[in-house]
Design an enzyme around this catalytic site. Structure first.
Site, PDB file in Angstrom:
ATOM      1  CB  SER A  65     -15.185  -9.837  12.463  1.00 54.83           C
ATOM      2  OG  SER A  65     -15.205  -9.644  11.176  1.00 54.83           O
ATOM      3  CG  ASP A 278     -11.581 -10.986  12.515  1.00 50.63           C
ATOM      4  OD1 ASP A 278     -12.358 -11.342  11.090  1.00 50.63           O
ATOM      5  OD2 ASP A 278     -12.557 -12.175  13.418  1.00 50.63           O
ATOM      6  CG  ASP A 280     -12.355 -13.751  10.081  1.00 51.66           C
ATOM      7  OD1 ASP A 280     -12.956 -12.109   9.067  1.00 51.66           O
ATOM      8  OD2 ASP A 280     -14.192 -14.347  10.110  1.00 51.66           O
ATOM      9  CG  ASN A 374     -19.569 -12.105   3.870  1.00 50.94           C
ATOM     10  OD1 ASN A 374     -17.848 -13.276   3.647  1.00 50.94           O
ATOM     11  ND2 ASN A 374     -20.227 -12.857   4.565  1.00 50.94           N
ATOM     12  CB  SER A 494     -29.859 -10.592  10.388  1.00 49.41           C
ATOM     13  OG  SER A 494     -29.057  -9.615  10.912  1.00 49.41           O
ATOM     14  N   GLY A 495     -28.253 -12.810  10.984  1.00 54.76           N
ATOM     15  CA  GLY A 495     -28.556 -13.957  12.960  1.00 54.76           C
ATOM     16  C   GLY A 495     -27.405 -12.923  13.460  1.00 54.76           C
ATOM     17  NE  ARG A 501     -27.868  -9.595   7.308  1.00 53.64           N
ATOM     18  CZ  ARG A 501     -27.623  -8.319   7.688  1.00 53.64           C
ATOM     19  NH1 ARG A 501     -28.403  -6.890   7.134  1.00 53.64           N
ATOM     20  NH2 ARG A 501     -27.008  -8.018   8.891  1.00 53.64           N
TER      21      ARG A 501
HETATM   22  C1  16G Z   1     -21.732 -13.663  10.197  1.00 51.24           C
HETATM   23  C2  16G Z   1     -21.110 -14.945  10.295  1.00 51.24           C
HETATM   24  C3  16G Z   1     -20.963 -14.572   8.264  1.00 51.24           C
HETATM   25  C4  16G Z   1     -22.065 -14.254   8.458  1.00 51.24           C
HETATM   26  C5  16G Z   1     -23.027 -13.523   8.588  1.00 51.24           C
HETATM   27  C6  16G Z   1     -23.952 -12.841   8.171  1.00 51.24           C
HETATM   28  C7  16G Z   1     -19.423 -16.506  10.850  1.00 51.24           C
HETATM   29  C8  16G Z   1     -18.082 -16.440  11.460  1.00 51.24           C
HETATM   30  N1  16G Z   1     -19.732 -15.273  10.410  1.00 51.24           N
HETATM   31  O1  16G Z   1     -20.824 -12.737  10.251  1.00 51.24           O
HETATM   32  O2  16G Z   1     -20.748 -16.203   7.971  1.00 51.24           O
HETATM   33  O3  16G Z   1     -21.673 -14.336   6.696  1.00 51.24           O
HETATM   34  O4  16G Z   1     -22.659 -13.480  10.334  1.00 51.24           O
HETATM   35  O5  16G Z   1     -24.586 -12.001   8.882  1.00 51.24           O
HETATM   36  O6  16G Z   1     -20.367 -17.606  10.773  1.00 51.24           O
HETATM   37  P1  16G Z   1     -26.425 -11.860   9.342  1.00 51.24           P
HETATM   38  O7  16G Z   1     -26.799 -13.151   9.327  1.00 51.24           O
HETATM   39  O8  16G Z   1     -25.985 -10.241  10.064  1.00 51.24           O
HETATM   40  O9  16G Z   1     -27.061 -11.513   7.555  1.00 51.24           O
HETATM   41 MG    MG Z   2     -13.831 -11.499  10.366  1.00 46.89          MG
END
Ligand code: 16G
Ligand code: MG
Length: 536
Positions: A65, A278, A280, A374, A494-495, A501
């Protein structure tokens, strides 16, 4: 006896890296590309099991992405074009991380646990973005599919939403559309051209857009798509074939830096949009004629525009009883939520970050509009609503019926979302400045803080409140209290990155910046910060 063919040969070709555990997260597997070959191979095997278990076609897309060119990733698409079912995420994480000599055993355990019939078809549709590492990873993925005696169809270069569309179309026997890349262009262009015919060309709307494709797949696919709609909407596609993917361009760069891509010189009276790597996500922007400055229209502004259009058009089509609801995350600008509630009189929901949470909630609504700030989002129409609209002969309902076909309901889609925005601007006969002036964004600031272990932070209430470490939330509340009634701040691990964050929103940019720093320092104190605290 193993149900896998030539496993040993390929385990030698794609040996596991020791030491790095890679999890299947919200965006699938994501890492430096050179660490992913064995994962791609095992994902191939897993995809075949999933396809057999679901008795349907599964998708696997290779992309990282908006992340840098040297990263890559792999993500599954479930049969209806949705994200992989939650409970299977940990299963694929296990398979991806076991030592080579346990791959067979892990696969056999999955087959036994889910009663998977290895004699049935296991069909996997595969696509990839433009990263240099993508063809090699694709080869590893295809090898995995073959080892599990599955069937693959490699669609080559695709945007992520295109593969979502194709998987759903095939699994619904073409009801959603023709399950090919051309079928995708055909469906969207037909809907767009029909709407264009019904709406005409309103004087305040200029059918021309500058699109930054992040030097990636979005630019290539939009170039192909544009041939299907001719001069009804023309594009200047900013794409440097030798340019580095997402580097100083793309939706994430624009959103995070709150500025235009480095290669674009903004002109007044012109609309701009950036896709991510990508395609999206989409972010709009322009140079305002009054202050001569860059202005950004993010996912929240898109959600408001869509919600306003749908509400007005549903009412005009005598469907006042159909409710449009909005799904956002805690990152949504406070002004957008107020506008939706108070001006549009709509119900708004806040869910945790990550597309799957928004998608799930929107799926429970009659019409669910979901967008992350975003720029990732789409619109979901319940079956009942879709049926009612498609059966009606009211001219506005006919318009809505084409509008439904313009939307990629499987996932956020930059090309589809762009067509949606362009159609609405034309239909409402407004300029981008008019759209922007629907409400004023509250100034905000996003910071990240490194800590020893980000998972010591736990949250509740859709991430808006912090549960642990104890005392942190009370300290945040106390700090926010000094910044006026509009101020707000929250923290979450963060995920996708090893950081916490911090988000802050306030009446002025100075306040938002200061509040964010203060809250980051609280995180530092309560959660074992790494490095220096912010100077206030
Ligand atoms: C991923 C997620 C997006 C989210 C971002 C947050 C999908 C396909 N993508 O890119 O939706 O905004 O993580 O990132 O679910 P973070 O947890 O690092 O803040
Ligand atoms: Mg993307």
């Amino acid at each position: 006896m193993s149900t896998l063919t030539n496993l040993e040969t390929f385990l030698e070709k794609y040996p596991a890296e020791s030491g790095t555990r890679i999890n299947y997260g919200t965006s699938g597997f994501r890492h430096k590309a050179d660490k992913l070959s064995h994962i791609a191979f095992r994902v191939g095997i897993f995809a075949v099991l999933r396809a057999r278990y679901k008795k349907a076609i599964i998708g696997a897309i290779i992309t990282a992405s908006h992340n840098p060119e040297e990263d890559n990733g792999i993500k599954f698409i479930d049969p209806m074009g949705e994200m992989l079912e939650d409970s299977w995420e940990s299963l694929v994480t296990d398979l991806a991380n076991v030592p080579d000599d346990q791959v067979d055993k892990t696969v056999q355990a999955l087959i036994a646990r889910f009663g998977i019939d290895m004699a049935t078809d296991g069909i996997v549709y595969v696509g990839r973005d433009t990263r240099k590492s993508s063809p090699t990873l694709c080869e590893a993925l295809l090898a995995g599919i073959k080892v599990a005696n599955g069937t693959s169809i490699d669609f080559g270069l695709l945007t992520t939403p295109q593969l979502h569309y194709i998987v759903r179309s095939k699994n619904t026997n073409g009801q959603y559309g023709e399950p090919t890349e051309d079928g995708y262009y055909q469906k969207l262009s037909n809907a767009f051209l029909r709407l264009n015919q019904l709406i005409g060309n309103n004087p305040n709307y200029k059918p021309h857009l500058v699109v930054d494709g992040a030097n990636g797949i979005g630019a290539l696919q939009l170039t192909k798509f544009s041939k299907f709609i001719g001069d009804k909407l023309t594009f200047e596609i900013v794409h440097e074939p030798q340019g580095i993917l997402n580097y100083q361009c793309g939706a994430d760069f624009v959103k995070v830096n709150q500025r235009e891509p480095k290669s674009i010189v903004l002109k007044v009276d012109q609309r701009y949009a950036s896709f991510d790597g990508d395609a999206d996500r989409i972010i709009y922007y322009y140079k305002n004629s009054k202050d001569d400055k860059f202005h950004m229209l993010d996912g929240d502004k898109i959600a408001v525009l869509v919600a306003k259009y749908l509400k007005e058009t549903l009412a005009a089509a005598a469907f006042d009883d159909i409710a449009v609801s909005i799904v956002q995350t805690a990152y949504a600008n406070g002004s957008s939520t107020i506008y939706m509630r108070e001006v549009l009189n709509m119900e708004t929901f806040c869910v945790p970050t990550g597309v799957k949470h928004l998608h799930h909630k929107a799926g429970q609504c009659q019409v669910g509009v979901y967008f992350e700030a975003n720029g990732h989002g789409t619109i979901l129409f319940s079956e009942d609503v879709e049926r009612r609209i498609k059966q009606s002969t009211n001219p506005k309902a006919i318009q809505l019926s084409h509008f439904i076909d313009l939307v990629n309901q499987t996932v956020g889609d930059a090309i589809s979302d762009m067509l949606v925005v362009e159609t609405i601007l034309n239909s409402l006969n407004i300029t981008i400045e008019d759209w922007d002036s629907l409400y004023n964004d509250l100034p905000n600031r996003l910071l990240k803080q490194e800590v020893v272990d980000r998972n010591v932070i736990t949250t509740t209430d859709a991430e808006r409140r912090c549960v642990l470490p104890s005392g942190l939330q009370a300290a945040i509340d106390e700090t926010v209290g000094h910044f006026g009634s509009k101020a707000r701040s929250f923290v979450r691990p963060s995920g996708t990155e090893d950081v916490v964050r911090i988000f802050a929103e306030a009446q002025s940019q100075t306040d938002a910046d200061l509040l964010a720093k203060k809250v980051a320092n609280l995180v530092f104190d309560f959660a074992n910060g790494v490095g220096q605290k912010h100077q206030l």
